[in-house]
Design an enzyme around this catalytic site. Sequence first.
Site, PDB file in Angstrom:
ATOM      1  N   VAL A 188     -18.442 -32.577 -36.051  1.00 17.55           N
ATOM      2  CA  VAL A 188     -19.307 -33.169 -35.029  1.00 17.55           C
ATOM      3  C   VAL A 188     -18.656 -34.393 -34.393  1.00 17.55           C
ATOM      4  CG1 VAL A 188     -21.520 -34.303 -34.625  1.00 17.55           C
ATOM      5  CG2 VAL A 188     -21.409 -32.308 -36.119  1.00 17.55           C
ATOM      6  N   CYS A 231      -1.989 -40.181 -44.610  1.00 19.40           N
ATOM      7  CA  CYS A 231      -2.148 -39.110 -43.624  1.00 19.40           C
ATOM      8  C   CYS A 231      -2.425 -39.688 -42.241  1.00 19.40           C
ATOM      9  CB  CYS A 231      -3.277 -38.179 -44.051  1.00 19.40           C
ATOM     10  SG  CYS A 231      -3.587 -36.821 -42.899  1.00 19.40           S
ATOM     11  N   CYS A 283      -7.785 -35.354 -47.801  1.00 21.78           N
ATOM     12  CA  CYS A 283      -7.381 -35.115 -46.422  1.00 21.78           C
ATOM     13  C   CYS A 283      -6.641 -33.788 -46.277  1.00 21.78           C
ATOM     14  CB  CYS A 283      -6.481 -36.268 -45.979  1.00 21.78           C
ATOM     15  SG  CYS A 283      -5.822 -36.140 -44.318  1.00 21.78           S
TER      16      CYS A 283
END
EC number: 2.8.1.13
Length: 370
Positions: free
Chosen positions: A14, A100, A196
């Site tokens: 979202v 990351c 991640c």
Amino acid sequence: MSGKRVVVGMSGGVDSSVTAWLLKQQGYEVIGLFMKNWEDDDDSEYCSTRQDWIDVVSVADLIGVDVEAVNFAAEYKDRVFADFLREYSAGRTPNPDVLCNAEIKFKAFLDHAMALGADTIATGHYARVREAGGRFELLKAFDHTKDQSYFLHRLNQAQLSRTLFPLGEMPKTRVREIAAEIGLPNARKKDSTGICFIGERPFRDFLNRYLPTKPGPIRTPDGKTIGQHIGLAFYTLGQRKGIGIGGSRDGNGDAWYVARKDMAANTLYVAQGHDHPWLLAHTVHADDLSWVAGHPPAEGTQLAAKTRYRQADAPCAVTRATGDALTLTFQQAQWAVTPGQSAVLYDGDICLGGGIIASTEAASLEQAVA
């Protein structure tokens, strides 16, 4: 902003979807970029990569933006995952999301976006960037409950100067409302969790695929052996569940917590009670430093720090900040400060940067009970 090209990292969630829509509404030429950073999960029951890509395409079609996919799996394994395994092998508990962001989302991704002719990039992170006197500051998000500046503290001036965080000024509830109002197909999709780009697999099972198990003794602070661990890499400081020793020993019903790891002796130490002195630290030493402004704060500066995500800011003094060494002295003892995690400094809402926790010094008895 008409004519400005922005490449948005779209994950299928979202937040990144609303980010793309907001920038389109502001007049940007938006290109969506879906990053695949892990290869070995295509047949896994825990893999959501295919569904995430489907969601990205559906959102892009709805809001009218072009989208493409890029594979950074090799970069992720070389720059992030290799370090992740090294840290666990050394007995530390790394936070791969921090690396990351610095190496993939705001380096490999940024480079790719610039090759596409982008003026800037954008992500769905909850944080803010502010330009002040020709320099760029990283600030906490307006919604402190969703703030992600902790994970972004290794970003530098060049990266921040080319980055937009459209969600930084709004609460998460409003993001969900916008998604529903414009009819996004993923408006009710739950937020992602887990490591991640690795997802929501059972962590111990995942780690066991890459690191050998080496059982050893579990001991109390007084040296009593009360069990056997399966391998030091599979435990983290402050861990309460999954130790495998039960909840009550020595006539005391208090819970046991992982307190220390002796790598040389392959021994796991556990302490009983949440506030056991072995779980408390007053001084934190960090290395592998990164500063948003390009330089550390002055020694003696009174600031605040987080030693784990979602922790409340803890007042501290910078007692050393030279070269690649940072020492923080906290006003109150900190619980289960974990080597491998990040110590991140704040001056109010401004995220200054930080480093990787290397070691701690135990609190005194007076500090432990403060």
